[in-house]
Write a protein that holds these residues in place. Structure first.
Motif, PDB file in Angstrom:
ATOM      1  N   ASN A 313      58.134 -82.112  -9.318  1.00 20.86           N
ATOM      2  CA  ASN A 313      56.936 -81.534  -9.933  1.00 20.86           C
ATOM      3  C   ASN A 313      55.739 -81.628  -8.989  1.00 20.86           C
ATOM      4  OD1 ASN A 313      56.122 -84.181 -10.062  1.00 20.86           O
ATOM      5  ND2 ASN A 313      56.434 -84.397 -12.264  1.00 20.86           N
ATOM      6  N   THR A 314      54.585 -81.182  -9.457  1.00 20.33           N
ATOM      7  CA  THR A 314      53.398 -81.133  -8.605  1.00 20.33           C
ATOM      8  C   THR A 314      52.905 -82.523  -8.213  1.00 20.33           C
ATOM      9  OG1 THR A 314      52.041 -80.943 -10.601  1.00 20.33           O
ATOM     10  CG2 THR A 314      52.596 -78.901  -9.466  1.00 20.33           C
ATOM     11  N   ARG A 315      53.150 -83.513  -9.091  1.00 22.38           N
ATOM     12  CA  ARG A 315      52.724 -84.876  -8.764  1.00 22.38           C
ATOM     13  C   ARG A 315      53.479 -85.382  -7.539  1.00 22.38           C
ATOM     14  NH1 ARG A 315      53.643 -86.933 -13.291  1.00 22.38           N
ATOM     15  NH2 ARG A 315      51.570 -86.817 -14.180  1.00 22.38           N
ATOM     16  N   TYR A 316      54.793 -85.155  -7.553  1.00 20.55           N
ATOM     17  CA  TYR A 316      55.603 -85.563  -6.410  1.00 20.55           C
ATOM     18  C   TYR A 316      55.252 -84.734  -5.178  1.00 20.55           C
ATOM     19  CZ  TYR A 316      59.671 -86.772  -3.602  1.00 20.55           C
ATOM     20  OH  TYR A 316      60.485 -87.211  -2.596  1.00 20.55           O
ATOM     21  N   LEU A 317      55.003 -83.438  -5.376  1.00 16.95           N
ATOM     22  CA  LEU A 317      54.629 -82.561  -4.272  1.00 16.95           C
ATOM     23  C   LEU A 317      53.358 -83.062  -3.584  1.00 16.95           C
ATOM     24  CD1 LEU A 317      54.840 -79.852  -2.685  1.00 16.95           C
ATOM     25  CD2 LEU A 317      53.453 -78.828  -4.521  1.00 16.95           C
ATOM     26  N   ASP A 318      52.396 -83.454  -4.379  1.00 14.38           N
ATOM     27  CA  ASP A 318      51.131 -83.927  -3.839  1.00 14.38           C
ATOM     28  C   ASP A 318      51.333 -85.176  -2.982  1.00 14.38           C
ATOM     29  OD1 ASP A 318      48.129 -83.626  -3.964  1.00 14.38           O
ATOM     30  OD2 ASP A 318      48.321 -85.678  -4.706  1.00 14.38           O
ATOM     31  N   ARG A 319      52.121 -86.127  -3.469  1.00 15.08           N
ATOM     32  CA  ARG A 319      52.394 -87.343  -2.706  1.00 15.08           C
ATOM     33  C   ARG A 319      53.186 -87.037  -1.445  1.00 15.08           C
ATOM     34  NH1 ARG A 319      54.703 -90.790  -7.475  1.00 15.08           N
ATOM     35  NH2 ARG A 319      56.373 -91.033  -5.964  1.00 15.08           N
ATOM     36  N   THR A 320      54.157 -86.131  -1.559  1.00 16.06           N
ATOM     37  CA  THR A 320      55.003 -85.787  -0.421  1.00 16.06           C
ATOM     38  C   THR A 320      54.201 -85.125   0.695  1.00 16.06           C
ATOM     39  OG1 THR A 320      56.941 -85.539  -1.823  1.00 16.06           O
ATOM     40  CG2 THR A 320      57.008 -84.440   0.315  1.00 16.06           C
ATOM     41  N   LEU A 321      53.307 -84.220   0.324  1.00 18.86           N
ATOM     42  CA  LEU A 321      52.486 -83.546   1.335  1.00 18.86           C
ATOM     43  C   LEU A 321      51.630 -84.537   2.111  1.00 18.86           C
ATOM     44  CD1 LEU A 321      51.361 -80.243  -0.428  1.00 18.86           C
ATOM     45  CD2 LEU A 321      52.847 -80.481   1.555  1.00 18.86           C
ATOM     46  N   GLU A 322      51.077 -85.521   1.419  1.00 23.16           N
ATOM     47  CA  GLU A 322      50.270 -86.542   2.097  1.00 23.16           C
ATOM     48  C   GLU A 322      51.111 -87.296   3.127  1.00 23.16           C
ATOM     49  OE1 GLU A 322      47.084 -87.626  -1.473  1.00 23.16           O
ATOM     50  OE2 GLU A 322      48.658 -89.053  -0.901  1.00 23.16           O
ATOM     51  N   ILE A 323      52.317 -87.685   2.719  1.00 19.98           N
ATOM     52  CA  ILE A 323      53.211 -88.437   3.607  1.00 19.98           C
ATOM     53  C   ILE A 323      53.636 -87.584   4.800  1.00 19.98           C
ATOM     54  CG2 ILE A 323      55.488 -89.526   3.763  1.00 19.98           C
ATOM     55  CD1 ILE A 323      55.111 -90.314   0.772  1.00 19.98           C
ATOM     56  N   PRO A 434      49.780 -78.213  12.046  1.00 22.78           N
ATOM     57  CA  PRO A 434      48.314 -78.021  12.123  1.00 22.78           C
ATOM     58  C   PRO A 434      47.905 -76.625  12.623  1.00 22.78           C
ATOM     59  CG  PRO A 434      49.084 -79.128  14.103  1.00 22.78           C
ATOM     60  CD  PRO A 434      50.315 -78.852  13.279  1.00 22.78           C
ATOM     61  N   GLU A 435      48.863 -75.702  12.722  1.00 25.79           N
ATOM     62  CA  GLU A 435      48.572 -74.391  13.308  1.00 25.79           C
ATOM     63  C   GLU A 435      47.500 -73.612  12.544  1.00 25.79           C
ATOM     64  OE1 GLU A 435      51.494 -75.684  12.923  1.00 25.79           O
ATOM     65  OE2 GLU A 435      52.457 -75.728  14.902  1.00 25.79           O
ATOM     66  N   SER A 436      47.674 -73.512  11.202  1.00 23.39           N
ATOM     67  CA  SER A 436      46.700 -72.749  10.416  1.00 23.39           C
ATOM     68  C   SER A 436      45.903 -73.628   9.466  1.00 23.39           C
ATOM     69  CB  SER A 436      47.412 -71.643   9.625  1.00 23.39           C
ATOM     70  OG  SER A 436      48.456 -72.200   8.823  1.00 23.39           O
ATOM     71  N   ALA A 437      46.490 -74.714   9.041  1.00 26.00           N
ATOM     72  CA  ALA A 437      45.825 -75.616   8.091  1.00 26.00           C
ATOM     73  C   ALA A 437      45.492 -76.942   8.757  1.00 26.00           C
ATOM     74  CB  ALA A 437      46.726 -75.848   6.885  1.00 26.00           C
ATOM     75  N   LYS A 438      44.394 -77.551   8.333  1.00 22.21           N
ATOM     76  CA  LYS A 438      43.956 -78.825   8.907  1.00 22.21           C
ATOM     77  C   LYS A 438      44.077 -79.985   7.927  1.00 22.21           C
ATOM     78  CE  LYS A 438      42.978 -76.573  12.585  1.00 22.21           C
ATOM     79  NZ  LYS A 438      43.988 -76.616  13.675  1.00 22.21           N
ATOM     80  N   SER A 439      44.487 -79.688   6.698  1.00 22.00           N
ATOM     81  CA  SER A 439      44.619 -80.738   5.676  1.00 22.00           C
ATOM     82  C   SER A 439      45.631 -80.299   4.628  1.00 22.00           C
ATOM     83  CB  SER A 439      43.272 -81.012   5.001  1.00 22.00           C
ATOM     84  OG  SER A 439      42.866 -79.877   4.256  1.00 22.00           O
ATOM     85  N   LYS A 440      45.960 -81.224   3.735  1.00 25.94           N
ATOM     86  CA  LYS A 440      46.879 -80.917   2.634  1.00 25.94           C
ATOM     87  C   LYS A 440      46.320 -79.802   1.765  1.00 25.94           C
ATOM     88  CE  LYS A 440      46.630 -83.394  -1.026  1.00 25.94           C
ATOM     89  NZ  LYS A 440      46.627 -84.512  -1.974  1.00 25.94           N
ATOM     90  N   GLU A 441      45.037 -79.892   1.439  1.00 20.51           N
ATOM     91  CA  GLU A 441      44.395 -78.874   0.590  1.00 20.51           C
ATOM     92  C   GLU A 441      44.407 -77.514   1.270  1.00 20.51           C
ATOM     93  OE1 GLU A 441      43.112 -81.846   1.308  1.00 20.51           O
ATOM     94  OE2 GLU A 441      43.353 -82.830  -0.648  1.00 20.51           O
ATOM     95  N   ASP A 442      44.143 -77.503   2.580  1.00 21.51           N
ATOM     96  CA  ASP A 442      44.187 -76.259   3.360  1.00 21.51           C
ATOM     97  C   ASP A 442      45.563 -75.623   3.305  1.00 21.51           C
ATOM     98  OD1 ASP A 442      41.966 -76.613   6.253  1.00 21.51           O
ATOM     99  OD2 ASP A 442      41.671 -75.778   4.250  1.00 21.51           O
ATOM    100  N   LEU A 443      46.570 -76.449   3.467  1.00 23.90           N
ATOM    101  CA  LEU A 443      47.954 -75.960   3.508  1.00 23.90           C
ATOM    102  C   LEU A 443      48.331 -75.262   2.210  1.00 23.90           C
ATOM    103  CD1 LEU A 443      50.329 -76.006   5.511  1.00 23.90           C
ATOM    104  CD2 LEU A 443      51.118 -78.109   4.402  1.00 23.90           C
ATOM    105  N   LEU A 444      48.021 -75.899   1.084  1.00 23.52           N
ATOM    106  CA  LEU A 444      48.317 -75.303  -0.224  1.00 23.52           C
ATOM    107  C   LEU A 444      47.506 -74.028  -0.451  1.00 23.52           C
ATOM    108  CD1 LEU A 444      48.514 -78.517  -2.445  1.00 23.52           C
ATOM    109  CD2 LEU A 444      50.315 -76.794  -2.236  1.00 23.52           C
ATOM    110  N   ARG A 445      46.234 -74.084  -0.125  1.00 21.98           N
ATOM    111  CA  ARG A 445      45.361 -72.939  -0.374  1.00 21.98           C
ATOM    112  C   ARG A 445      45.763 -71.719   0.469  1.00 21.98           C
ATOM    113  NH1 ARG A 445      41.261 -71.143   2.409  1.00 21.98           N
ATOM    114  NH2 ARG A 445      41.125 -73.044   3.667  1.00 21.98           N
ATOM    115  N   LEU A 446      46.033 -71.934   1.751  1.00 26.10           N
ATOM    116  CA  LEU A 446      46.371 -70.817   2.642  1.00 26.10           C
ATOM    117  C   LEU A 446      47.723 -70.195   2.280  1.00 26.10           C
ATOM    118  CD1 LEU A 446      45.140 -72.265   6.063  1.00 26.10           C
ATOM    119  CD2 LEU A 446      44.085 -70.435   4.702  1.00 26.10           C
ATOM    120  N   ALA A 447      48.702 -71.032   1.947  1.00 22.47           N
ATOM    121  CA  ALA A 447      50.014 -70.510   1.549  1.00 22.47           C
ATOM    122  C   ALA A 447      49.903 -69.728   0.247  1.00 22.47           C
ATOM    123  CB  ALA A 447      51.007 -71.651   1.402  1.00 22.47           C
TER     124      ALA A 447
END
Length: 466
Positions: A313-323, A434-447
């Motif tokens: 789920n999204t909770r696990y996704l959020d933790r995984t992206l950070e790691i 790090p090609e297009s996104a610089k953070s976890k939030e960037d990665l989700l938003r851009l995709a």
């Protein structure tokens, strides 16, 4: 060394015979029952008494006080008159004009019988104790099979344990992993008192419970007023007057997970080593129950799978992206993310119903898992949206993976076994760190933005932000 009371044996011959027969034993002599003065710790293992003492005014009191103490009654005559009031009591041995050897033999026999009776009584008490403990384990086990709610399990542990050691009040303090403090898990007592105590928190080393948690050592304190570790603030706040206290650490895999604190016996006597032994025997069982319930509670609070698809789920996704972002930064590698939305999913729900729509999402999730590597992570983002995390994957490879999945969905026939032959497509957006996104939030938003670009233009396509 056995302790013997000699009462009323005035003639010198008798005294010598008793002294001879009782070699190696401690003898306390009294002129009569009336003159008996002794400390509780000097209570005898056996009493040797002259038959004439039955005429004393305090004889009945003596018989009552020494009812379970073996008595050797000596008489100068061979007459049985006056013996009835002696022999109606158990463990009484009558000797008429005995020799020193007869006295010695009778003393040995009486002490042996007393030891057997004491051992039998001790075994009986142990059996009762073991029976109560087995009942405790049985009830806790039944609770564990019927519920994994921590509150229910703690209630069962406390109720049964409180009964075993005859405690007035009882509390279980659990270790807060975030703060390292002890917080009340469950408390017995008056409602208004427990409400106040629930707000309390103890640091390691604070109070007796804090000391036990810090040192990992159980303690029995007969009188807390003489123990400098005792913290009086809790008593002042709740109005409870703690007299005797027993505190035991709860350990799991060598780590302290909590503390059991038991205050005041209902018998108004201090806790003893026997009480501690009982609690220590049940603590390991309690630790397993608490750990299992705590784990279940954490998993319930931090569930990592989606109920429908069983994907993450999204909770696990959020933790995984950070790691994974931290790992990508350390290894200077790429982390790519694919945002996917099922095309025209609303039409499936409208035409076939939500049950068929749900089955379609489950099958879609299984298709994604089969088309990905074991290191890749698939999560249901909500509704008909899925997110795929691709560790150690540069943008070009992520684009190729998304295209491969797109074709697999386009070519697949869904819900054939259910009597449907549904053709589906999906829209994909790809972004990379790090090609297009610089953070976890960037990665989700851009995709997400890349996916919507496809969804609102052509559908059934892939767009990557590079």
């Amino acid at each position: 060394m056995n302790k013997i009371f000699s009462i009323g044996l005035v003639p010198l011959k008798k005294e010598k015979e008793i002294a001879l027969a009782s070699r190696g034993k401690s003898i306390l002599k009294f002129k009569s029952i009336r003159d008996m003065r002794y400390r509780a710790e000097d209570s005898p293992d056996l009493v040797i008494v002259d038959k004439s003492q039955s005429s004393e005014t305090s004889f009945r009191e003596f018989q009552s006080s020494f009812r379970h103490i073996p008595k050797v009654v000596l008489s100068d005559s061979y007459s049985f008159r006056g013996f009835s009031q002696w022999i109606r009591h158990p463990q009484t041995y009558v000797l008429q004009n005995p020799s020193a050897k007869e006295i010695e033999f009778t003393i040995k026999r009486a002490l042996t019988m007393k030891q057997l009776i004491d051992d039998n009584l001790s075994l009986r008490n142990q059996l009762i104790s073991v029976t109560h403990e087995l009942e405790f384990f049985s009830e806790v086990s039944k609770t564990l099979t019927s519920t994994l709610e921590l509150s229910d399990i703690l209630t069962t542990i406390m109720r049964k344990s409180r009964k075993l050691v005859k405690a007035e009040t009882w509390s279980i303090l659990l270790m807060d992993e975030d703060t390292g403090e002890l917080v009340p898990g469950k408390i017995t007592g008056k409602k208004e008192d427990t409400n106040k105590m629930k707000k309390a928190r103890l640091k390691l080393g604070e109070g007796i419970a804090g000391w036990v948690a810090q040192e990992g050592i159980p303690v029995v304190i007969p009188d807390v007023s003489v123990d400098e570790r005792f913290c009086t603030s809790m008593d002042k706040e709740t109005g409870i007057r703690t007299k005797s206290l027993m505190c035991v650490p709860i350990k799991s895999k060598g780590n302290i997970i909590g503390v059991l604190e038991i205050a005041n016996k209902t018998t108004n006597t201090p806790f003893t080593k026997d009480d501690l032994d009982i609690i220590m025997r049940i603590v390991d069982h309690a630790a397993i129950a608490i750990e299992r319930a705590s784990l279940y509670q954490k998993m319930a609070e931090l569930s990592v799978t989606d109920d429908l698809t069983k994907l993450f789920n999204t909770r696990y996704l959020d933790r995984t992206l950070e790691i994974e972002i931290r790992r990508a930064g350390r290894h200077k590698s790429s982390l790519s993310l694919i945002f996917m939305d099922v095309d025209h999913f609303k039409a499936i729900n409208d035409n076939y119903g939500h049950l068929i729509g749900s089955k379609l999402l489950v099958e879609m999730g299984q298709l994604l898992i089969k088309r990905l590597r074991t290191i890749d992570i698939v999560a249901r983002y909500g509704g008909d949206e899925f997110v795929i995390v691709l560790p150690q994957t540069p943008p070009s490879a992520a684009l190729a993976i998304a295209e491969r999945i797109r074709k697999s969905i386009e070519q697949n026939i869904f819900l054939k076994k259910d009597g449907y032959s549904l053709r589906m497509t999906a829209s994909f957006g790809v972004a990379s760190y790090p090609e297009s996104a610089k953070s976890k939030e960037d990665l989700l938003r851009l995709a997400d933005e890349a996916m919507y670009r496809v969804k609102y233009q052509t559908r059934n396509g892939v767009y990557a932000i590079v």
